[in-house]
Design a protein around this motif. Structure first.
Motif, short mmCIF file in Angstrom:
data_model
loop_
_atom_site.label_atom_id
_atom_site.label_comp_id
_atom_site.label_asym_id
_atom_site.label_seq_id
_atom_site.Cartn_x
_atom_site.Cartn_y
_atom_site.Cartn_z
N THR A 148 0.54 -1.26 -0.36
CA THR A 148 -0.07 0.04 -0.05
C THR A 148 1.09 1.76 0.03
N ILE A 149 0.48 2.24 -0.72
CA ILE A 149 1.17 3.47 -0.64
C ILE A 149 -0.44 4.69 -0.11
N SER A 150 0.56 5.59 0.19
CA SER A 150 0.04 6.90 0.61
C SER A 150 1.33 8.30 0.50
N THR A 202 6.28 19.11 5.96
CA THR A 202 7.10 18.00 5.58
C THR A 202 6.04 17.24 4.71
N GLU A 203 6.80 16.73 3.60
CA GLU A 203 6.49 16.12 2.14
C GLU A 203 6.78 14.16 2.49
N ALA A 204 5.85 13.47 2.94
CA ALA A 204 5.70 12.09 3.42
C ALA A 204 5.01 11.81 2.71
N CYS A 205 5.66 10.76 2.28
CA CYS A 205 4.92 9.02 1.75
C CYS A 205 5.19 7.99 2.52
N THR A 206 4.72 7.06 2.45
CA THR A 206 4.52 5.65 3.11
C THR A 206 4.11 4.49 1.92
N LEU A 207 5.13 3.76 2.20
CA LEU A 207 4.78 2.50 1.62
C LEU A 207 5.11 1.30 2.65
N ARG A 208 4.02 0.58 2.94
CA ARG A 208 3.77 -0.87 2.94
C ARG A 208 3.98 -2.41 2.11
N ILE A 209 5.18 -3.22 2.50
CA ILE A 209 5.20 -4.07 1.49
C ILE A 209 5.08 -5.39 2.49
#
Lengths: 141, 179
Positions: free
Chosen positions: B18-20, B33-40
């Motif tokens: 998932t990406i957000s 803050t520009e932040a992105c998260t990836l869950r694998i």
């Protein structure tokens, strides 16, 4: 990652194993196994063409180290790796370069990882296949 | 709130990923803050996905190639440790959060694996001959040499959090006026 195998003939028969892509924990065992197959066919001269290798992690370092051990007729290190893996290579041969495994043109970032992990002294590095091939001809067999 | 577009590129989200990209809590001392998260899923075949996620996200920021390589190396080593030494073959997940502020990049890796403290792994002394070097993780060594700051902690709810900081990862500073 894509692996290619090519045979070239000079004064000696040499296998060129090409590494193309990214070498990490997901595929380093494939590299070791491929080298093992090459060596099991009595090939004693190996070039690793690293010109298309864009990334190498510690697992890739272990793969290169394993190839050196295999070329010496030794078992590769246990895959529960670390600095322990480097001890045997130093005990057996000091810090001399291996005469029958040559690296072709590693990209600067990959070369930097080889450098900081202390693996660089074990390999002769060449800019092209021709000069590496010539060096085999002058190596003692 | 979405601050950044979804990373472009062939990230496979069909395998539990998932990406957000959100306005997440900024780090202390940081402003917007520009932040992105990836869950694998914590699977060794997903290491390339982590690198691709970071590469896609920073592509438009004009990263310094050497600094970006260091970041990708540290993430790969950290995730490999989580999968191999944390989960040890059991199912789990890895969350990768990246935060960019001006020319700095913070990476936060979270997992729910049993406690694993990077700080207990001894650092090799490169001035020693190889056979005299202390034992320890080569991956941890590469993390420490690649990044400017490395901190790990156990989460109160279980699992681990690894904070990595790379300073000046952009080719040209975009001007930090907050200091």
């Amino acid at each position: 990652m894509k692996l290619t195998i090519n045979e070239v003939q000079s004064n000696v028969s040499v296998t060129i194993l090409g590494l193309d892509g990214e070498l990490d924990a997901s595929n380093f065992q494939e590299v070791i196994l491929t080298a093992q197959n090459i060596i099991s066919e009595s090939q004693r001269h190996l070039m690793l063409d690293m010109s298309a290798l864009k990334f190498i992690s510690s697992s890739g370092i272990i793969a290169l180290h394993s190839i050196v051990l295999l070329m010496r007729g030794e078992a590769p290190p246990d895959l529960e790796y670390g600095w322990e893996a480097f001890r045997s290579i130093d005990r057996s041969q000091g810090t001399t370069k291996h005469p029958f495994v040559k690296l072709i043109r590693p990209q600067p970032k990959v070369a930097r990882t080889l450098e900081v992990t202390g693996l660089m002294p074990f390999f002769e590095i060449f800019d092209d296949v021709a000069s590496a091939l010539a060096s085999f001809s002058t190596s003692k067999t | 709130m979405i601050l950044a577009p979804d990373p472009q590129g062939p990230i496979d989200t069909t395998n539990g990923a998932t990406i957000s990209c959100n306005l997440l809590k900024p780090l202390p001392g940081w402003s917007m803050t520009e932040a992105c998260t990836l869950r694998i899923n914590a699977e060794i075949d997903r290491l390339a996905t982590l690198r691709l996620f970071v590469e896609n996200h920073v592509r438009d920021h004009n990263p310094d190639p050497d600094a970006l390589y260091d970041i990708l190396l540290a993430i790969t080593e950290a995730a490999s440790n989580i999968i191999q030494h944390g989960y040890r073959g059991k199912q789990g997940w890895i969350e990768l959060e990246i935060q960019i502020r001006n020319s700095d990049m913070a990476i936060i890796l979270r997992d729910e694996a049993p406690d694993f403290d990077l700080s207990v792994v001894p650092q090799p002394d490169l001035h020693l001959p190889l056979h005299k070097r202390p034992l320890g993780g080569l991956g941890v060594f590469l993390i420490n040499t690649s990044m400017d700051e490395v901190q790990s902690r156990h989460l109160p709810q279980g699992g681990n959090e690894l904070f990595l900081l790379k300073r000046d990862f952009l080719r040209h500073s975009q001007g930090d006026v907050s200091s």
